[in-house]
Design an enzyme around this catalytic site. Structure first.
Site, PDB file in Angstrom:
ATOM      1  N   GLU A 177       0.771  -1.216  -0.250  1.00 45.73           N
ATOM      2  CA  GLU A 177      -0.104   0.123  -0.111  1.00 45.73           C
ATOM      3  C   GLU A 177       0.880   1.371   0.040  1.00 45.73           C
ATOM      4  O   GLU A 177       1.163   1.835   1.086  1.00 45.73           O
ATOM      5  CB  GLU A 177      -0.792   0.076   1.363  1.00 45.73           C
ATOM      6  CG  GLU A 177      -1.813   1.319   1.157  1.00 45.73           C
ATOM      7  CD  GLU A 177      -2.512   1.487   2.546  1.00 45.73           C
ATOM      8  OE1 GLU A 177      -2.468   0.516   3.431  1.00 45.73           O
ATOM      9  OE2 GLU A 177      -3.591   2.174   2.598  1.00 45.73           O
ATOM     10  N   LYS A 219      -2.501  -2.127  -3.165  1.00 44.78           N
ATOM     11  CA  LYS A 219      -3.382  -1.351  -2.457  1.00 44.78           C
ATOM     12  C   LYS A 219      -3.290   0.152  -2.673  1.00 44.78           C
ATOM     13  O   LYS A 219      -2.534   0.611  -2.005  1.00 44.78           O
ATOM     14  CB  LYS A 219      -3.972  -1.478  -0.961  1.00 44.78           C
ATOM     15  CG  LYS A 219      -4.578  -0.674  -0.218  1.00 44.78           C
ATOM     16  CD  LYS A 219      -5.189  -1.310   0.871  1.00 44.78           C
ATOM     17  CE  LYS A 219      -5.849  -0.221   1.839  1.00 44.78           C
ATOM     18  NZ  LYS A 219      -6.580  -0.701   2.972  1.00 44.78           N
TER      19      LYS A 219
HETATM   20  P1  13P Z   1      -9.228   4.162   4.339  1.00 44.64           P
HETATM   21  O1  13P Z   1     -10.020   3.380   3.466  1.00 44.64           O
HETATM   22  O2  13P Z   1      -9.807   4.887   5.403  1.00 44.64           O
HETATM   23  O3  13P Z   1      -8.180   5.366   3.582  1.00 44.64           O
HETATM   24  O4  13P Z   1      -8.162   3.333   5.013  1.00 44.64           O
HETATM   25  C1  13P Z   1      -7.505   2.140   4.116  1.00 44.64           C
HETATM   26  C2  13P Z   1      -6.495   1.645   4.933  1.00 44.64           C
HETATM   27  O5  13P Z   1      -6.368   0.720   5.367  1.00 44.64           O
HETATM   28  C3  13P Z   1      -5.237   2.796   5.123  1.00 44.64           C
HETATM   29  O6  13P Z   1      -4.087   1.892   5.487  1.00 44.64           O
END
Ligand code: 13P
Length: 343
Positions: A177, A219
């Site tokens: 991510e 992600k």
């Molecule tokens: P949000 O969907 O609130 O951005 O959070 C996703 C997430 O896992 C952040 O690491």
């Protein structure tokens, strides 16, 4: 590394018609959200809130995996059922956030580096024993005057790649991510440039660290204008920009892309994901799904407010946002699902 097992898990997470629920807020982040609503910032309140989530009727119809944090993966429902067991019991694969949070990057004012590689191999082994089958590591990239720097992008990408390789060694599917933040007045075009540069760097480092693309999930953020940018593109424009960027930089071997919501409302996040699937699904090499935290949880948290009597109403709200996200992942989301209007 058991490649076959990793691919089976990845496919179970993103291959169907569901998405992921992020419920892995660190204690400080969870407490901050509780404080805003006057909810006590205690371990028991956090446990009760997470029990509300995992016990939501129908959750398993919407999500294939749920990301927990270290505190939550060790907790149980009031009746003694461990959360991990409660999730697997309704067909949800437990995942675990393993990063140590984003800290100031030395020499780079305004930029962060995500920590947590030291001792990670041992922690992953423990989480696997506890039942986790996938993991998450979040890097944050700020956009601003002269930001992001190459140093910030490189060091975060390097950490993501080393984390991902360790996950696969341990039998956990890594969610990678790299989040380009929405904060600021930058344009969609600037977000696009930064996101593409970040993702190119991340995949280059993943390749160098011999990460198997078939056994990972990306992600990313959607390609969006900054929250303070006066020009806010339409849902379809965001969908086009996002998918066209991802097609340029994400290898076709990656089975799934699960978006974070990043501060978008649940309605907007669903509408944008839906538009991507409606407009592009037939010609994409990877699945496009969700891994939302706020866009699924926020209305439920607002309703719950720490009160036992509101649990059922909060669960209905959570299920509603889960259903809308699932519909978006299928390209079947529409205004009627929100009572006729999209905010
Ligand atoms: P949000 O969907 O609130 O951005 O959070 C996703 C997430 O896992 C952040 O690491």
């Amino acid at each position: 590394m058991n490649e076959q097992e990793l691919m089976v898990t990845t496919n179970a997470l993103v291959g169907g018609e569901k998405g992921l629920l992020a419920m892995d807020e660190s204690n400080p982040t969870c407490d901050k959200r509780f404080a805003k609503l006057g909810i006590p910032q205690t371990e028991e309140a956090r446990r009760a809130y997470r029990e509300l989530i995992v016990a939501t009727p129908g959750l398993g119809e919407c999500v294939s995996g749920a990301i927990l944090c270290d505190e939550t993966i060790r907790q149980s429902k009031k009746d003694g059922t461990p959360f991990v067991k409660a999730l697997t019991g309704v067909g949800i694969i437990p995942g675990i956030k393993v990063d140590g949070g984003a800290k100031d990057l030395a020499g780079h004012p305004g930029e962060k580096i995500t920590e947590g590689l030291d001792g990670l191999r041992d922690r992953l082994a423990e989480y696997f024993q506890m039942g986790a089958r996938f993991a998450k590591w979040r890097a944050v990239i700020a956009v601003g005057d002269g930001l992001p720097s190459r140093g910030c992008i490189e060091s975060n990408a390097e950490s993501l790649a080393r984390y991902a390789a360790l996950c696969q060694e341990a039998g956990l599917v890594p969610i990678v991510e790299p989040e380009v933040l929405m904060d600021g007045g930058h344009t969609l075009e600037r977000c696009r440039q930064v996101t593409e540069e970040v993702l190119r760097t991340v995949f280059n480092k993943l390749y160098n660290q011999r990460v198997m693309f078939e056994g990972m999930i990306l992600k990313p953020n959607m390609i969006l204008p900054g929250l303070a940018c006066p020009k806010q593109e339409t849902v379809d424009e965001v969908a086009d920009a996002t998918v066209n960027s991802l097609l340029r930089v994400v290898p076709a071997a990656v089975p799934g892309i699960a978006f974070l919501s990043g501060g978008q409302s649940g309605e907007l996040a669903s509408a944008r994901l839906n538009a991507m699937n409606v407009r592009f699904k037939q010609r994409l090499p990877w699945a496009l799904t969700f891994s939302f935290a706020r866009a699924i949880q926020q209305p439920a948290l607002d309703i719950w407010h720490g009160e036992e009597a509101k649990v059922s109403a909060a669960q209905k709200a959570l299920f509603h946002r889960g259903s809308c996200s699932r519909a978006a992942r299928r390209g079947q989301y529409n205004a009627a699902m929100e009572g006729g209007s999209l905010k």
